[in-house]
Design an enzyme around this catalytic site. Structure first.
Site, PDB file in Angstrom:
ATOM      1  CD  GLU A 277      11.680  19.675  25.546  1.00  0.00           C
ATOM      2  OE1 GLU A 277      13.118  19.522  25.022  1.00  0.00           O
ATOM      3  OE2 GLU A 277      11.794  21.392  26.297  1.00  0.00           O
TER       4      GLU A 277
ATOM      5  CD  GLU B 208      15.880  20.912  28.653  1.00  0.00           C
ATOM      6  OE1 GLU B 208      17.257  21.003  28.983  1.00  0.00           O
ATOM      7  OE2 GLU B 208      15.867  19.517  28.298  1.00  0.00           O
TER       8      GLU B 208
HETATM    9  C1  FCB Z   1      16.290  21.006  25.488  1.00  0.00           C
HETATM   10  C2  FCB Z   1      15.747  22.486  25.017  1.00  0.00           C
HETATM   11  C3  FCB Z   1      14.479  22.629  24.277  1.00  0.00           C
HETATM   12  C4  FCB Z   1      16.225  22.205  23.118  1.00  0.00           C
HETATM   13  C5  FCB Z   1      16.068  20.921  23.209  1.00  0.00           C
HETATM   14  C6  FCB Z   1      16.503  20.122  21.952  1.00  0.00           C
HETATM   15  O1  FCB Z   1      16.726  21.164  25.975  1.00  0.00           O
HETATM   16  O2  FCB Z   1      14.939  21.934  26.371  1.00  0.00           O
HETATM   17  O3  FCB Z   1      14.173  24.079  24.158  1.00  0.00           O
HETATM   18  O4  FCB Z   1      16.463  23.032  22.704  1.00  0.00           O
HETATM   19  O5  FCB Z   1      17.012  20.980  24.459  1.00  0.00           O
END
Ligand code: FCB
Length: 441
Positions: A350, A170
């Site tokens: 994620e 990110e």
């Molecule tokens: C993302 C991050 C991760 C976590 C989630 C909720 O932006 O990559 O580390 O904090 O959000």
């Protein structure tokens, strides 16, 4: 419903679809005495930055409990574990290796391999060594070359243990949250900083990819980007939403896949534009073996005279961290990206939800989180049915952990962590995730 279900013909029920859980070094490890300081240590020590004034000194004490944690991961039946490497743990300030730090990760990788769990390694999940920040951090072009040296060191040490490398997690968060609005480390504020930091992060990605191709050609190498799809409040706000999309989302993928920034770059005052050297886009646009996509929510925009766009407060339903639950935007994101770009294979690196869990009689009956997973797994399946090549899915997160500016107040785990005793308890969502994975024929 208290289980996770996919249509019987879903390719996500194939054995070769990869299911995993994800974590990041600073959020779980602790063990700070054996590494250099990073920007998040400094940020946590700054008053008012972390909601509960906490820090990463102990976190989930994964540094000491890693063997139990790998057993826990295995008990979830997953095919893969996504972890990140702490740069300040493995590299000394003079650029030499910290062997103790490397050995910590090598032992983890070996234990995963012994259990047939594929290691998905993220090289940079925000814990920049503080001494590099002292030299300008991501505002200094040289940091990208320092990252390249770090990738060189790690890939040589890890050999063939890794299944997949991601250069960055990110870069939007590092650049925008860290250097433009200052709610993440290092907490710099200024419109003149965000896009400069972003450019050096993207350059670091490209330089890192070159090292990965050279030292680790057989791993699946790529990057993890986050996307928050931008919706207009009314049809009159479409231009505002498109602008926000270019600013927050396309800014990070277009240089990699199309060798250019979105055309809104021409509207930015010179002071806010990154300094792009000849040849930078060639470096940035190294071919990817995969693209990792992180998705949590969407955002709604209205037009604004000076700022062009303004984000509206999210409508219900929202999670405990205030993010709207809107799963159809996940499908739309994936199909939109697929029609816009020539995409490599996609892994959802994620996805998950913070919920106000209660721990009762040794259980967390988190049906709200389970329902979030159900809706979002189906959303991914819908995108696959519409032709998007998604090959894996990682739940964020394996366990409750240090949620950045929110400290320990927001819980994203499918495993509950009692921070007083460091006891781990699989939540209902975790049990359902395990059952889904094990149900595959
Ligand atoms: C993302 C991050 C991760 C976590 C989630 C909720 O932006 O990559 O580390 O904090 O959000």
């Amino acid at each position: 419903m208290n289980k996770l279900e996919l249509p019987a013909n879903s390719t996500m029920l194939n054995k070769d679809f990869v299911y995993g859980v994800a974590t990041a070094s600073f959020q779980i490890e602790g063990g700070i005495d054996d590494r250099l300081a990073c920007i998040w240590d400094t940020f946590c020590a700054t008053e008012g930055k972390i909601a509960d004034s906490s820090n990463g000194a102990i976190a989930c004490n994964h540094y000491e409990k890693w063997q139990d944690d790998i057993k826990l991961i295995d008990s979830l039946g997953v095919d893969a574990y996504r972890l990140s490497i702490s740069w300040p743990r493995v590299m000394n300030q003079d650029g030499s290796a910290n062997q103790q730090g490397l050995d910590f990760y090598i032992a983890i990788l070996d234990a995963l391999i012994a259990r047939n769990i594929k290691p998905f390694v993220t090289l940079y999940h925000w814990d920049l060594p503080q001494h590099l920040e002292d030299n300008g951090g991501w505002l200094n072009r040289d940091t990208a070359y320092k990252f390249q040296e770090y990738v060189e060191l790690v890939t040589k040490a890890f050999g063939d243990r890794v299944h997949s490398y991601a250069t960055l997690n990110e870069p939007f968060c590092s650049a925008y949250l860290g250097y433009e609005v200052g709610i993440h480390a290092p907490g710099k504020v200024g419109k003149e900083f965000g896009k400069k930091a972003a450019h050096h992060l993207l350059l670091a990605h490209g330089l890192g990819m070159q090292v990965l191709q050279k030292n680790s050609p057989n791993t699946m190498n790529g990057i993890v980007l986050n996307f928050t799809p931008c919706y207009p409040e009314t049809s009159a706000d479409q231009a505002a939403a498109n602008y926000a999309d270019d600013y927050f989302n396309q800014w990070y993928i277009k240089p990699i896949l199309d060798k250019a920034y979105p055309t809104i770059i021409d509207d930015l005052p010179k002071s806010q534009q990154p300094e792009v050297f000849d040849g930078d886009f060639e470096i940035i646009s190294q071919p990817l073996d995969f693209l990792g996509i992180n998705f949590y929510t969407r955002a709604i925009y209205t037009s604004h005279d000076e700022e062009i766009f303004e984000q509206l407060p999210p409508p219900a339903p929202i999670t405990d961290i205030g993010w709207e639950i809107y799963p159809s935007s996940f499908t739309k994101l994936l199909t939109d990206l697929n029609s816009r770009y020539q995409l490599p294979p996609i892994y959802i690196t994620e996805n998950g939800a913070a919920m106000a869990d209660t721990f009762v009689d040794g259980q967390v009956n988190d049906l709200d989180r389970l329902n979030y997973y159900q809706q979002h797994l189906v959303a991914v399946n819908n995108a696959i049915e519409q032709g998007v090549n998604v090959q894996g899915y990682f739940a964020w997160s394996l366990m409750d952990n240090f949620e950045w500016a929110e400290g320990y107040l927001k819980r994203f785990g499918i495993v509950h962590v009692d921070y007083d005793t460091q006891q781990r308890t699989i939540k209902q969502s975790g049990l359902a995730y395990r059952d889904l994975i094990l149900s595959r024929p």
